[in-house]
Design a protein around this motif. Structure first.
Motif, PDB file in Angstrom:
ATOM      1  N   LEU A   3     -17.021  -6.026 -37.958  1.00  0.00           N
ATOM      2  CA  LEU A   3     -15.704  -5.724 -38.522  1.00  0.00           C
ATOM      3  C   LEU A   3     -15.187  -4.428 -37.934  1.00  0.00           C
ATOM      4  N   LEU A   4     -13.914  -4.418 -37.560  1.00  0.00           N
ATOM      5  CA  LEU A   4     -13.233  -3.231 -37.053  1.00  0.00           C
ATOM      6  C   LEU A   4     -12.249  -2.802 -38.133  1.00  0.00           C
ATOM      7  N   LEU A   5     -12.562  -1.669 -38.791  1.00  0.00           N
ATOM      8  CA  LEU A   5     -11.796  -1.214 -39.946  1.00  0.00           C
ATOM      9  C   LEU A   5     -11.268   0.197 -39.719  1.00  0.00           C
ATOM     10  N   GLY A   6     -10.311   0.584 -40.522  1.00  0.00           N
ATOM     11  CA  GLY A   6      -9.761   1.932 -40.474  1.00  0.00           C
ATOM     12  C   GLY A   6      -8.328   1.910 -40.977  1.00  0.00           C
ATOM     13  N   ALA A   7      -7.805   3.090 -41.233  1.00  0.00           N
ATOM     14  CA  ALA A   7      -6.446   3.221 -41.764  1.00  0.00           C
ATOM     15  C   ALA A   7      -5.410   2.715 -40.757  1.00  0.00           C
ATOM     16  N   SER A   8      -4.238   2.431 -41.243  1.00  0.00           N
ATOM     17  CA  SER A   8      -3.126   2.027 -40.376  1.00  0.00           C
ATOM     18  C   SER A   8      -2.854   3.125 -39.358  1.00  0.00           C
ATOM     19  N   GLY A   9      -2.657   2.734 -38.118  1.00  0.00           N
ATOM     20  CA  GLY A   9      -2.312   3.690 -37.077  1.00  0.00           C
ATOM     21  C   GLY A   9      -3.490   4.427 -36.466  1.00  0.00           C
ATOM     22  N   ALA A  10      -4.718   4.072 -36.824  1.00  0.00           N
ATOM     23  CA  ALA A  10      -5.895   4.777 -36.296  1.00  0.00           C
ATOM     24  C   ALA A  10      -6.214   4.395 -34.853  1.00  0.00           C
ATOM     25  N   LYS A  12      -6.957   0.867 -33.868  1.00  0.00           N
ATOM     26  CA  LYS A  12      -7.874  -0.267 -33.812  1.00  0.00           C
ATOM     27  C   LYS A  12      -7.429  -1.335 -32.820  1.00  0.00           C
ATOM     28  N   THR A  13      -6.160  -1.684 -32.833  1.00  0.00           N
ATOM     29  CA  THR A  13      -5.663  -2.748 -31.956  1.00  0.00           C
ATOM     30  C   THR A  13      -5.777  -2.342 -30.489  1.00  0.00           C
ATOM     31  N   LEU A  14      -5.370  -1.129 -30.161  1.00  0.00           N
ATOM     32  CA  LEU A  14      -5.485  -0.653 -28.776  1.00  0.00           C
ATOM     33  C   LEU A  14      -6.955  -0.599 -28.368  1.00  0.00           C
ATOM     34  N   LEU A  15      -7.794  -0.141 -29.251  1.00  0.00           N
ATOM     35  CA  LEU A  15      -9.224  -0.070 -28.981  1.00  0.00           C
ATOM     36  C   LEU A  15      -9.765  -1.455 -28.618  1.00  0.00           C
ATOM     37  N   PRO A  39       1.249  -2.546 -35.140  1.00  0.00           N
ATOM     38  CA  PRO A  39       0.265  -2.526 -36.224  1.00  0.00           C
ATOM     39  C   PRO A  39      -0.144  -3.941 -36.619  1.00  0.00           C
ATOM     40  N   THR A  40      -1.424  -4.121 -36.847  1.00  0.00           N
ATOM     41  CA  THR A  40      -1.927  -5.428 -37.238  1.00  0.00           C
ATOM     42  C   THR A  40      -1.660  -5.655 -38.719  1.00  0.00           C
ATOM     43  N   VAL A  41      -0.968  -6.740 -38.990  1.00  0.00           N
ATOM     44  CA  VAL A  41      -0.774  -7.188 -40.364  1.00  0.00           C
ATOM     45  C   VAL A  41      -1.552  -8.493 -40.443  1.00  0.00           C
ATOM     46  N   GLY A  42      -2.689  -8.445 -41.076  1.00  0.00           N
ATOM     47  CA  GLY A  42      -3.584  -9.594 -41.090  1.00  0.00           C
ATOM     48  C   GLY A  42      -4.845  -9.247 -40.325  1.00  0.00           C
ATOM     49  N   THR A  43      -5.312 -10.205 -39.509  1.00  0.00           N
ATOM     50  CA  THR A  43      -6.545  -9.986 -38.756  1.00  0.00           C
ATOM     51  C   THR A  43      -6.379 -10.398 -37.303  1.00  0.00           C
ATOM     52  N   ASN A  44      -7.188  -9.809 -36.455  1.00  0.00           N
ATOM     53  CA  ASN A  44      -7.338 -10.238 -35.056  1.00  0.00           C
ATOM     54  C   ASN A  44      -8.799 -10.601 -34.881  1.00  0.00           C
ATOM     55  N   LEU A  45      -9.073 -11.763 -34.371  1.00  0.00           N
ATOM     56  CA  LEU A  45     -10.430 -12.203 -34.104  1.00  0.00           C
ATOM     57  C   LEU A  45     -10.599 -12.260 -32.596  1.00  0.00           C
ATOM     58  N   THR A  46     -11.553 -11.500 -32.068  1.00  0.00           N
ATOM     59  CA  THR A  46     -11.716 -11.375 -30.626  1.00  0.00           C
ATOM     60  C   THR A  46     -13.184 -11.514 -30.257  1.00  0.00           C
ATOM     61  N   ASP A  47     -13.443 -12.302 -29.205  1.00  0.00           N
ATOM     62  CA  ASP A  47     -14.790 -12.395 -28.653  1.00  0.00           C
ATOM     63  C   ASP A  47     -14.877 -11.470 -27.455  1.00  0.00           C
ATOM     64  N   LEU A  48     -15.884 -10.607 -27.453  1.00  0.00           N
ATOM     65  CA  LEU A  48     -16.160  -9.735 -26.316  1.00  0.00           C
ATOM     66  C   LEU A  48     -17.415 -10.252 -25.640  1.00  0.00           C
ATOM     67  N   THR A  49     -17.344 -10.445 -24.327  1.00  0.00           N
ATOM     68  CA  THR A  49     -18.494 -10.937 -23.574  1.00  0.00           C
ATOM     69  C   THR A  49     -18.811  -9.949 -22.473  1.00  0.00           C
ATOM     70  N   THR A 151     -13.895   8.943 -29.303  1.00  0.00           N
ATOM     71  CA  THR A 151     -13.279   8.037 -28.338  1.00  0.00           C
ATOM     72  C   THR A 151     -11.800   8.354 -28.158  1.00  0.00           C
ATOM     73  N   SER A 152     -11.269   7.803 -27.099  1.00  0.00           N
ATOM     74  CA  SER A 152      -9.834   7.724 -26.899  1.00  0.00           C
ATOM     75  C   SER A 152      -9.551   6.342 -26.339  1.00  0.00           C
ATOM     76  N   ALA A 153      -9.008   5.481 -27.164  1.00  0.00           N
ATOM     77  CA  ALA A 153      -8.681   4.140 -26.706  1.00  0.00           C
ATOM     78  C   ALA A 153      -7.658   4.210 -25.570  1.00  0.00           C
ATOM     79  N   ARG A 154      -6.780   5.189 -25.615  1.00  0.00           N
ATOM     80  CA  ARG A 154      -5.744   5.316 -24.585  1.00  0.00           C
ATOM     81  C   ARG A 154      -6.340   5.688 -23.230  1.00  0.00           C
ATOM     82  N   SER A 155      -7.188   6.717 -23.176  1.00  0.00           N
ATOM     83  CA  SER A 155      -7.734   7.178 -21.894  1.00  0.00           C
ATOM     84  C   SER A 155      -9.002   6.440 -21.484  1.00  0.00           C
ATOM     85  N   GLY A 156      -9.682   5.834 -22.447  1.00  0.00           N
ATOM     86  CA  GLY A 156     -10.938   5.146 -22.151  1.00  0.00           C
ATOM     87  C   GLY A 156     -12.171   5.979 -22.467  1.00  0.00           C
ATOM     88  N   GLN A 157     -11.999   7.236 -22.883  1.00  0.00           N
ATOM     89  CA  GLN A 157     -13.130   8.102 -23.209  1.00  0.00           C
ATOM     90  C   GLN A 157     -13.992   7.464 -24.298  1.00  0.00           C
TER      91      GLN A 157
END
Length: 175
Positions: A3-10, A12-15, A39-49, A151-157
């Motif tokens: 599960l990927l959780l956190g407050a709105s705007g943290a 998560k989606t970009l990450l 902003p995600t309203v609901g859920t995103n289900l993603t497979d990472l391989t 981390t920085s989802a934007r820069s990749g750190q």
């Protein structure tokens, strides 16, 4: 499932989008410009391989906090994202984290607390953030295995380290 959780705007989606791109590239390369997200309203289900190993990540929108517990039963790991720039949101993020950690179905889940947006100016230091969250006390008293990462989802750190953590704590998904 993770599960990927956190407050709105943290972040998560970009990450999640950046992790997908890293997995597709297969090696650490320039991630390029960060995609625009909403902003995600609901859920995103993603497979990472990665290297023929797969894990499913379910992102739950921050506004869905009151119903997050409905998704805890199938969860083996949790990534909890904190916006390390938004000082107004820090205390509510801490309360959310404590609620997640106290949930009975998550007592054996591995937990990663991500302090995101480390590339932005005016971010709090990791020492300050850990002190505000009282991370040492939380780690000492929680039944879960808890790790922290900047981390920085934007820069990749920190994203390679995040992938390593994710795949080392994956459930028995396919692969």
């Amino acid at each position: 499932m993770c599960l990927l959780l956190g407050a709105s705007g943290a972040g998560k989606t970009l990450l999640l989008k950046r992790l997908q791109k890293l997995c597709q590239m297969g090696a650490q390369e320039d991630l390029g410009e960060a995609p625009v997200t909403l902003p995600t309203v609901g859920t995103n289900l993603t497979d990472l391989t990665l290297r023929k190993r797969k894990i499913t990540v379910r992102e739950l929108g921050g506004c869905m906090g009151p119903i997050w517990p409905k998704y805890y039963s199938d969860c083996r790991s949790v990534i909890f994202v904190v916006d390390s720039v938004n000082t107004v949101q820090i205390s509510s993020s801490c309360v959310q984290l404590l609620s997640v950690l106290s949930a009975e179905p998550l007592q054996s889940a591995a937990v990663l607390v991500l302090f995101n947006k480390r590339d932005l100016p005016c971010t709090m230091s990791l020492v300050e953030l850990k002190a505000l969250f009282r991370m040492d006390d939380i780690i000492r008293s929680a039944p879960q295995s808890i790790s922290t990462l900047e981390t920085s989802a934007r820069s990749g750190q920190g994203l390679q380290e995040l992938l390593s953590w994710l795949f080392s704590h994956r459930s028995h998904d396919t692969g």
